[in-house]
Design a protein around this motif. Structure first.
Motif, PDB file in Angstrom:
ATOM      1  N   ARG A   1      28.057  35.658  40.455  1.00  0.00           N
ATOM      2  CA  ARG A   1      28.523  34.880  41.609  1.00  0.00           C
ATOM      3  C   ARG A   1      28.357  33.387  41.270  1.00  0.00           C
ATOM      4  NH1 ARG A   1      28.745  37.622  46.790  1.00  0.00           N
ATOM      5  NH2 ARG A   1      28.990  39.845  46.327  1.00  0.00           N
TER       6      ARG A   1
ATOM      7  N   GLY B   1      31.363  32.879  47.832  1.00  0.00           N
ATOM      8  CA  GLY B   1      32.794  33.101  48.009  1.00  0.00           C
ATOM      9  C   GLY B   1      33.540  33.412  46.735  1.00  0.00           C
ATOM     10  N   LEU B   2      32.830  33.503  45.594  1.00  0.00           N
ATOM     11  CA  LEU B   2      33.504  33.748  44.325  1.00  0.00           C
ATOM     12  C   LEU B   2      32.731  34.772  43.498  1.00  0.00           C
ATOM     13  CD1 LEU B   2      35.925  32.822  42.505  1.00  0.00           C
ATOM     14  CD2 LEU B   2      34.315  31.253  41.418  1.00  0.00           C
TER      15      LEU B   2
ATOM     16  N   ASP C   1      38.095  32.946  49.566  1.00  0.00           N
ATOM     17  CA  ASP C   1      38.522  31.611  49.974  1.00  0.00           C
ATOM     18  C   ASP C   1      39.959  31.614  50.492  1.00  0.00           C
ATOM     19  OD1 ASP C   1      36.092  30.757  49.042  1.00  0.00           O
ATOM     20  OD2 ASP C   1      36.876  29.763  47.246  1.00  0.00           O
TER      21      ASP C   1
ATOM     22  N   ARG D   1      42.629  37.092  45.709  1.00  0.00           N
ATOM     23  CA  ARG D   1      41.999  36.986  47.019  1.00  0.00           C
ATOM     24  C   ARG D   1      41.736  38.392  47.524  1.00  0.00           C
ATOM     25  NH1 ARG D   1      41.709  35.471  52.399  1.00  0.00           N
ATOM     26  NH2 ARG D   1      43.833  35.611  53.223  1.00  0.00           N
TER      27      ARG D   1
ATOM     28  N   THR E   1      42.857  34.767  39.382  1.00  0.00           N
ATOM     29  CA  THR E   1      42.001  34.934  40.552  1.00  0.00           C
ATOM     30  C   THR E   1      42.743  35.693  41.643  1.00  0.00           C
ATOM     31  OG1 THR E   1      40.799  32.886  40.072  1.00  0.00           O
ATOM     32  CG2 THR E   1      40.657  33.730  42.323  1.00  0.00           C
TER      33      THR E   1
ATOM     34  N   THR F   1      37.917  36.183  45.144  1.00  0.00           N
ATOM     35  CA  THR F   1      37.424  35.241  46.133  1.00  0.00           C
ATOM     36  C   THR F   1      37.884  35.624  47.524  1.00  0.00           C
ATOM     37  OG1 THR F   1      37.281  32.885  46.714  1.00  0.00           O
ATOM     38  CG2 THR F   1      39.410  33.677  45.908  1.00  0.00           C
TER      39      THR F   1
END
Length: 312
Positions: free
Chosen positions: A280, A284-285, A303, A260, A258, A301
């Motif tokens: 999605r 947020g992802l 997040d 950011r 993952t 993401t």
């Protein structure tokens, strides 16, 4: 300025030297990472590198602060060698991660004392650590499923260890359409989260920083600080989610990576324009379809994790 690694444990587990992506064609996979992620190939630029003890071809490619080692077995595939054995069983798949360790002998002896099976380069068991050992592989059976290379050798020409790194990494965040700020974590799918966390804390001195439930991914998780990165241990809540199907098929094993990013809409538009389908799972992802990314699940993401030691 070069990257300053945040180390953990008594033996100095530091830089994640690479995450390995197994394939059958290193050149083709390198081209994918260059085209889609803006990857910088710094080993195997003109042709893949061959390592005889492991009977494999490979390249090294930077994407933000993550190094991907693209790897393929030599042909004909020798299933008695570790690389050939993995490819024969799993095919194209995320394979492992690797860490640079200050005191490799000390860490190795600790793991042996904990009853961990230690694999030597090219195969075979390490009964006692030799100061000349350059790297080794604990058995995934003893690391809750994560295949991990632990080594004392710095990767030659690693961009993160050059004085130009602080300038170079800005490209992925400010100039590339994906807008990657950093690699957030590597996710390891597990059948028993509590047992897996205990293994990492006890054997490798990882530091828990967060836990919870991801409703989009349908799993409960614990996020650990291990060396210069985060590792997410994730137990599926049921068998029908992507992670649930992966764990049901393969058991405890590395699952996804993952990143950011600055903006999900921009990242989605870029990926879709490259022919990569996306979804999605939750606000947020953003998830790329593994069928379009050589069977490696990539997620993006915006997040910010509570207690994240790498968040500036």
């Amino acid at each position: 300025m070069r990257k300053q690694a945040k180390k953990t444990g008594d033996f100095g587990i530091g830089m994640m030297i690479h995450a390995v992506h197994m394939t059958d064609d290193v050149t083709k996979l390198n081209q994918f990472y260059e085209d889609v992620f803006g990857g910088l190939v710094y080993m195997g630029v003109d042709e893949p590198n061959f390592l005889p003890p492991e009977d494999r071809w490979a390249g090294l490619i930077m994407i933000s602060d993550l190094c991907i080692e693209t790897m393929a077995p030599n042909t004909p595939v020798d299933a008695t060698k570790p690389v050939g054995k993995f490819y024969t069983k799993f095919g194209q798949h995320l394979h492992s991660v690797g860490y640079l360790v200050d005191d490799l002998v000390g860490l190795g002896n600790r793991m042996i004392d904990k009853g961990v099976y230690m694999g030597r380069p090219g195969g075979g068991k390490i009964e006692e650590m030799d100061p000349d050992t350059q790297y080794f592989y604990p058995s995934p059976r003893d690391t809750a499923g994560l295949m991990v290379e632990l080594c004392k050798v710095h990767m030659q020409n690693d961009p993160r260890e050059l004085g130009t790194w602080s300038s170079q990494r800005k490209f992925w965040e400010t100039s590339h359409p994906l807008g990657i700020k950093r690699m957030l974590y590597v996710t390891l799918g597990v059948k028993d989260l509590e047992s897996a966390v205990k293994t990492y804390v006890d054997v490798m001195q990882a530091m828990p920083i967060a836990e919870g439930v991801d409703d989009g991914g349908q799993y409960k998780f614990a996020t650990l600080h291990l060396g210069d990165c985060l590792l997410q241990l994730a137990e599926p809540l049921g068998p029908h989610s992507p992670l649930g199907r992966h764990v049901a098929q393969w058991g405890n094993m590395i699952y996804s990576i993952t990143f950011r990013v600055n903006d999900l809409d921009s990242a989605q538009q870029w990926l879709n324009g490259k022919g990569i389908r996306t979804s999605r799972p939750r606000p947020g992802l953003l998830a790329a379809d593994p069928q379009d990314t050589f069977n490696a699940p990539y997620l993006f993401t915006t997040d910010v994790l509570e207690g994240d030691p790498f968040e500036e």
